[in-house]
Design a protein around this motif. Structure first.
Motif, PDB file in Angstrom:
ATOM      1  N   GLU A   1       0.820  -1.218   0.000  1.00 61.21           N
ATOM      2  CA  GLU A   1       0.000   0.000   0.000  1.00 61.21           C
ATOM      3  C   GLU A   1       0.853   1.267   0.000  1.00 61.21           C
ATOM      4  O   GLU A   1       0.475   2.274  -0.583  1.00 61.21           O
ATOM      5  CB  GLU A   1      -0.926  -0.008   1.217  1.00 61.21           C
ATOM      6  CG  GLU A   1      -2.002  -1.071   1.132  1.00 61.21           C
ATOM      7  CD  GLU A   1      -2.840  -1.188   2.406  1.00 61.21           C
ATOM      8  OE1 GLU A   1      -3.883  -1.857   2.354  1.00 61.21           O
ATOM      9  OE2 GLU A   1      -2.439  -0.612   3.445  1.00 61.21           O
ATOM     10  N   THR A   2       2.021   1.201   0.644  1.00 59.94           N
ATOM     11  CA  THR A   2       2.865   2.388   0.770  1.00 59.94           C
ATOM     12  C   THR A   2       3.753   2.615  -0.445  1.00 59.94           C
ATOM     13  O   THR A   2       3.936   3.760  -0.885  1.00 59.94           O
ATOM     14  CB  THR A   2       3.765   2.274   2.028  1.00 59.94           C
ATOM     15  OG1 THR A   2       2.948   2.012   3.167  1.00 59.94           O
ATOM     16  CG2 THR A   2       4.546   3.563   2.255  1.00 59.94           C
ATOM     17  N   TYR A   3       4.289   1.531  -1.022  1.00 56.75           N
ATOM     18  CA  TYR A   3       5.364   1.692  -1.999  1.00 56.75           C
ATOM     19  C   TYR A   3       5.092   1.163  -3.406  1.00 56.75           C
ATOM     20  O   TYR A   3       5.922   1.383  -4.293  1.00 56.75           O
ATOM     21  CB  TYR A   3       6.637   1.025  -1.465  1.00 56.75           C
ATOM     22  CG  TYR A   3       7.160   1.663  -0.200  1.00 56.75           C
ATOM     23  CD1 TYR A   3       7.765   2.923  -0.216  1.00 56.75           C
ATOM     24  CD2 TYR A   3       7.034   1.027   1.038  1.00 56.75           C
ATOM     25  CE1 TYR A   3       8.237   3.513   0.940  1.00 56.75           C
ATOM     26  CE2 TYR A   3       7.507   1.611   2.208  1.00 56.75           C
ATOM     27  CZ  TYR A   3       8.106   2.854   2.156  1.00 56.75           C
ATOM     28  OH  TYR A   3       8.569   3.443   3.306  1.00 56.75           O
ATOM     29  N   GLU A   4       3.978   0.469  -3.635  1.00 56.70           N
ATOM     30  CA  GLU A   4       3.821  -0.139  -4.961  1.00 56.70           C
ATOM     31  C   GLU A   4       3.808   0.883  -6.106  1.00 56.70           C
ATOM     32  O   GLU A   4       4.489   0.664  -7.115  1.00 56.70           O
ATOM     33  CB  GLU A   4       2.578  -1.024  -5.030  1.00 56.70           C
ATOM     34  CG  GLU A   4       2.434  -1.663  -6.407  1.00 56.70           C
ATOM     35  CD  GLU A   4       1.852  -3.051  -6.389  1.00 56.70           C
ATOM     36  OE1 GLU A   4       2.477  -3.961  -6.968  1.00 56.70           O
ATOM     37  OE2 GLU A   4       0.775  -3.218  -5.819  1.00 56.70           O
ATOM     38  N   PRO A   5       3.079   2.000  -6.011  1.00 64.34           N
ATOM     39  CA  PRO A   5       3.114   2.949  -7.139  1.00 64.34           C
ATOM     40  C   PRO A   5       4.529   3.424  -7.465  1.00 64.34           C
ATOM     41  O   PRO A   5       4.909   3.521  -8.636  1.00 64.34           O
ATOM     42  CB  PRO A   5       2.234   4.105  -6.650  1.00 64.34           C
ATOM     43  CG  PRO A   5       1.310   3.484  -5.649  1.00 64.34           C
ATOM     44  CD  PRO A   5       2.141   2.435  -4.966  1.00 64.34           C
ATOM     45  N   GLN A   6       5.333   3.680  -6.435  1.00 64.61           N
ATOM     46  CA  GLN A   6       6.700   4.130  -6.644  1.00 64.61           C
ATOM     47  C   GLN A   6       7.571   3.019  -7.223  1.00 64.61           C
ATOM     48  O   GLN A   6       8.435   3.271  -8.071  1.00 64.61           O
ATOM     49  CB  GLN A   6       7.285   4.642  -5.329  1.00 64.61           C
ATOM     50  CG  GLN A   6       8.577   5.443  -5.505  1.00 64.61           C
ATOM     51  CD  GLN A   6       9.082   6.019  -4.195  1.00 64.61           C
ATOM     52  OE1 GLN A   6       8.446   5.895  -3.158  1.00 64.61           O
ATOM     53  NE2 GLN A   6      10.251   6.649  -4.239  1.00 64.61           N
ATOM     54  N   ALA A   7       7.334   1.770  -6.775  1.00 67.22           N
ATOM     55  CA  ALA A   7       8.089   0.630  -7.318  1.00 67.22           C
ATOM     56  C   ALA A   7       7.790   0.446  -8.802  1.00 67.22           C
ATOM     57  O   ALA A   7       8.681   0.153  -9.605  1.00 67.22           O
ATOM     58  CB  ALA A   7       7.761  -0.640  -6.534  1.00 67.22           C
ATOM     59  N   GLN A   8       6.523   0.615  -9.167  1.00 70.86           N
ATOM     60  CA  GLN A   8       6.140   0.489 -10.572  1.00 70.86           C
ATOM     61  C   GLN A   8       6.835   1.553 -11.421  1.00 70.86           C
ATOM     62  O   GLN A   8       7.227   1.304 -12.558  1.00 70.86           O
ATOM     63  CB  GLN A   8       4.620   0.603 -10.702  1.00 70.86           C
ATOM     64  CG  GLN A   8       3.880  -0.586 -10.117  1.00 70.86           C
ATOM     65  CD  GLN A   8       2.380  -0.378 -10.023  1.00 70.86           C
ATOM     66  OE1 GLN A   8       1.886   0.756 -10.091  1.00 70.86           O
ATOM     67  NE2 GLN A   8       1.634  -1.466  -9.850  1.00 70.86           N
TER      68      GLN A   8
END
Length: 414
Positions: free
Chosen positions: A125-132
């Motif tokens: 929830e915290t980091y997936e958009p940034q990881a993508q």
């Protein structure tokens, strides 16, 4: 990360599993044709030197990197200099987030052996958009939880598609044999999870949701059968009892289904349990396991009692099965799958070492090697992009081949 100094860094190399992993990798790279530029990392130079020296000639040229799990600058420098980080620093809910953050910010691939689904959910929830965006491929649960379960279901589904042209929408995993011990780190993680859930009603609600780490738009509504007590399983003609790792493995398998576009079916059901045998003896053994798990849970919730347990009954952090116990350990998992049309098949997944340590070290090592070698071409990442993946979605048949050839696992239809 094309020009990173290292292909792979073992973070937490002085931990119990970290030492097993480091020894495995040093032996693997000395014997196999595959080569990587790799290093070990942790916060204590002296302890890292001890690990390096324990390897003898194999550790002679092994680089040491100093980085503290709580120091953002250390972790940023570490991740900027490597393509893949494999972490054994747990409990991850207490120590794991800064490294995830650093990997995500730097686009560094990462794998670990956590079984803490409440922490996995928070990280997604915290980091997936940034990881993508950065291209960081994060793969949790690359040890005994949940590689045999997740890749076992993947393998079963591949066989079902070949034989029946359809996936098995009902799958069960039953533990036939499990010989091994626990380390202080694993016990500490388990007690931490139980205490977190006892103190947080939102977390307790998560723990009864089989889809808690699936993407929010998963749309799954299939009711799942949790094995909470002793019962007779007609598909295995035996009594079964709850399996302590089911809470992790079941959620990982459901996430794999969701991330693969419902490849196992939108009505997919999955559960895990321990086989205890037939007849009255099997029933009594199942009831005994239920009672033992209940007593442990009650003790873990009560902090004074849990402290007494950790002090006098349970292994301390850094302690675990001896090398001899790891060698003599093994596991045998049985899977039963059935399609919507009623066609069924059975497979088994076996391992030749203590599941949580000897075998986990090899599984985790091959996951890290696979990330560094199998999904890279001419220094650039290929295949899946950045994000939070499961073993069965990040990896494919090449990983099963690695586990078979180099990690002592066997996947076969019965």
């Amino acid at each position: 990360m094309k020009n990173a100094k290292y292909d792979l860094v073992v973070f937490g190399a002085t931990s119990f599993v970290g030492q097993i992993l480091t020894k495995y990798l040093s032996e693997y790279f000395s014997q196999q044709g595959e080569k990587l530029n790799w290093a070990i990392a942790g916060r204590s130079k002296n302890k890292l030197e001890e690990v390096k020296n324990s390897l003898g000639s194999l550790g002679k040229n092994l680089p040491i990197l100093i980085a503290d799990a709580g120091n953002d600058a250390d972790l940023k420098a570490l991740c900027a200099n490597t393509r893949v980080v494999v972490s054994t620093v747990g409990p991850y809910a207490l120590y794991g987030e800064p490294l995830i953050k650093a990997c995500v910010e730097n686009g560094t691939d990462y794998c670990d052996l956590t079984g803490e689904t409440q922490w996995i959910k928070k990280m997604i929830e915290t980091y997936e958009p940034q990881a993508q965006q950065s291209g960081a491929r994060i793969v949790h649960c690359c040890g005994f939880d949940s590689v045999p379960s997740d890749m076992g279901v993947y393998y079963l589904q591949q066989q079902a598609l070949k034989q029946f042209g359809a996936p098995a929408t009902q799958v069960k995993m039953r533990v036939k044999t499990l010989k091994g011990g626990a380390s202080g780190g694993t016990v500490a993680s388990l007690i931490n999870v139980i205490q977190e859930a006892a103190a947080d009603p939102v977390l307790r609600k998560q723990f009864i949701n089989p889809y808690s780490i699936c993407p929010q738009d998963h749309m799954f509504t299939q009711k799942q059968d949790f094995i909470k007590t002793a019962k007779l399983d007609s598909d295995f003609n035996a009594w079964i009892a709850p399996f302590v790792m089911a809470a992790v493995n079941e959620r990982v398998v459901h996430r794999s289904n969701a991330l693969s576009g419902n490849a196992y079916g939108s009505n997919f059901s999955y559960n895990e349990a321990i086989l205890t045998g037939s007849g009255i003896q099997g029933r009594l053994k199942a009831v005994g396991i239920v009672a033992g798990l209940g007593a442990f849970m009650l003790g873990a919730v009560n902090k004074p009692i849990s402290q007494l347990m950790e002090r006098h009954l349970l292994p301390k952090p850094g302690e675990g099965p001896t090398p001899e116990q790891q060698l003599s350990g093994r596991f045998d998992l049985r899977f039963f799958g059935k399609t919507n049309a009623g066609q069924s098949l059975r497979i088994k997944v076996t391992g030749d070492r203590d599941p949580g340590y000897g075998s986990t070290g090899k599984m985790l090592g091959q996951a890290a090697i696979s990330l560094a070698l199998d999904y890279v071409k001419d220094g650039e990442k290929v295949g899946l992009g950045g994000g939070f993946w499961t073993p069965a979605t990040m990896f494919d048949e090449r990983f099963i081949q690695r586990l078979t050839n180099h990690a002592g696992l066997v996947f076969e239809e019965i």
